[in-house]
Design an enzyme around this catalytic site. Structure first.
Site, mmCIF file in Angstrom:
data_model
loop_
_atom_site.group_PDB
_atom_site.id
_atom_site.type_symbol
_atom_site.label_atom_id
_atom_site.label_comp_id
_atom_site.label_asym_id
_atom_site.label_seq_id
_atom_site.Cartn_x
_atom_site.Cartn_y
_atom_site.Cartn_z
ATOM 1 N N ASP A 243 0.847 -1.187 0.000
ATOM 2 C CA ASP A 243 0.000 0.000 0.000
ATOM 3 C C ASP A 243 0.886 1.242 0.000
ATOM 4 O OD1 ASP A 243 -1.624 2.217 1.598
ATOM 5 O OD2 ASP A 243 -3.066 0.834 0.714
ATOM 6 N N GLU A 295 -4.592 2.402 -4.462
ATOM 7 C CA GLU A 295 -3.133 2.485 -4.365
ATOM 8 C C GLU A 295 -2.534 1.218 -3.756
ATOM 9 O OE1 GLU A 295 -4.734 4.489 -0.593
ATOM 10 O OE2 GLU A 295 -5.336 4.223 -2.686
#
Length: 385
Positions: A243, A295
């Site tokens: 992440d 993301e």
């Protein structure tokens, strides 16, 4: 018996052999009009001559069959020996026609069967050459007979009429067969283009539109394949959930376009780093990275145990943290947090990803820009910073 003659483990050679057997059947088929012609006295030979002629034809065909069956023709441009078989049959047909009298017009149909047999592989040019060979062959036979024998009065006009009719039919058949060959090749080409288009469509459906990485759906499919292989071969594999840190701040400060550029730059850089790690032997097999959502990225590491996977992700984390990604807002630095988990025998994909996500949550909770790992479900948290 047929299963011994035609190999089941070589479909291409089996197809060629079945076509060759069809040639045998064609030879025997033309015994049907020859035998009545012999009985009615319309041939210039006896039963021994007919038997000898067809025996020669069968022996030649058996020879062709054995050459194909043993694989001796495999490397030839024409592994089916189609042209040699057709021109051998042309010579045999001229011999049969020479032996006929009243039945000669019927025997000319032998030439039509030759052209139809050519549909198995002759090109347009080869059909034209075959038509010329048939017309020239029969014209040569007629010329030889009139020079050698003393034909009855009016026979020349009959032969000229037969030759004209044969030429018309042969040229027309060559044209029709050429059109069929053209349509068949066009169909094969369109089939191949469709296959390529489907492959591109499947590849496109498996890729994330923004980053070009595998998308979540395809990642799940790859994970299923990896789990099945691990269960079958008892081979380890690991996954990592990655992440990007503070990505929302990039969107808020620079806009979503810059955020997209950052995702693209990270994807390209990460792929290059993983390939480099694979080349130097740090990974046990080529890894797969894909966009898991937003993301967040998922890294699949085949044949890789937990410690090696954690070391790989840590090296990638350090490389990303020291690398600025070019964007329209200028070079931007970024980092990521990651959670690593090794597959346990009998574990589901959901459980494996849940353990990786637990490690990721701990990495983000402890300050981000770090990679944590889980060893197994009973001992969920280990760390490496």
């Amino acid at each position: 018996m047929l299963s011994h003659l035609i190999p089941a483990d070589d479909p291409v050679r089996g197809m060629l052999l079945r076509r060759q057997l069809l040639g045998h059947l064609t030879y025997l088929m033309f015994l049907v009009p020859v035998l009545p012609a012999l009985w009615w006295g319309w041939l210039h030979t006896d039963a021994i001559g007919v038997a000898a002629l067809f025996t020669v034809g069968i022996v030649i065909n058996v020879t062709y069959f054995l050459l194909i069956r043993t694989g001796m023709t495999r490397r030839l441009k024409d592994p089916a020996l189609l042209q040699p078989q057709i021109y051998t049959a042309l010579v045999m047909a001229l011999a049969v026609i020479h032996a006929t009298d009243e039945a000669r017009g019927v025997m000319l149909m032998l030439f039509v069967s030759l052209q139809l047999f050519g549909l198995f592989g002759l090109s347009r040019r080869q059909f034209k050459v075959l038509a010329l060979a048939i017309i020239s062959g029969y014209a040569g036979l007629v010329a030889l007979e009139f020079w050698w024998l003393r034909p009855r009065e009016g026979a020349l006009r009959e032969e000229m009429l037969r030759l004209l009719a044969l030429a018309m039919i042969t040229v027309w058949m060559a044209f029709v067969c050429s059109q069929i060959v053209g349509m068949r090749r066009a169909l094969a080409r369109r089939k191949w283009e469709l296959k390529l288009a489907l492959a591109r469509l499947e590849e496109s459906a498996a890729r994330d539109e923004l980053t070009g990485l595998h998308n979540r759906r395809h990642l799940m499919s790859l994970l299923g394949n990896e789990l099945a292989r691990a269960a079958r071969c008892e081979a380890p594999f690991s996954v990592a959930l990655i992440d990007l840190d503070f990505f929302k701040q990039v969107n808020d400060r620079h806009g979503h376009q810059v955020g997209d550029e950052l995702l693209q730059g990270f994807s390209t850089f990460a792929q290059g780093q993983l390939r480099a790690l694979d080349r130097v032997g740090i990974l046990a097999d080529e890894p797969t990275v894909g966009r898991y959502g937003g993301e967040e990225f998922l890294l699949i590491l085949p044949h890789t145990e937990h410690e090696s996977a954690l070391a790989c992700v840590e090296r990638l984390r350090a490389s990303v943290a020291s690398h600025a990604i070019a964007t329209s807002a200028g070079p931007l630095g970024t980092s990521f947090s990651a959670g690593v988990a090794q597959y346990e025998p009998g574990e589901s994909i959901a459980s494996l990803l849940r353990r990786a996500d637990t490690a990721l949550y701990r990495a983000k909770h402890d300050g981000r820009n770090r990679a944590y790992g889980t060893v197994d479900s009973a001992q969920p948290l280990g760390s490496n910073t």
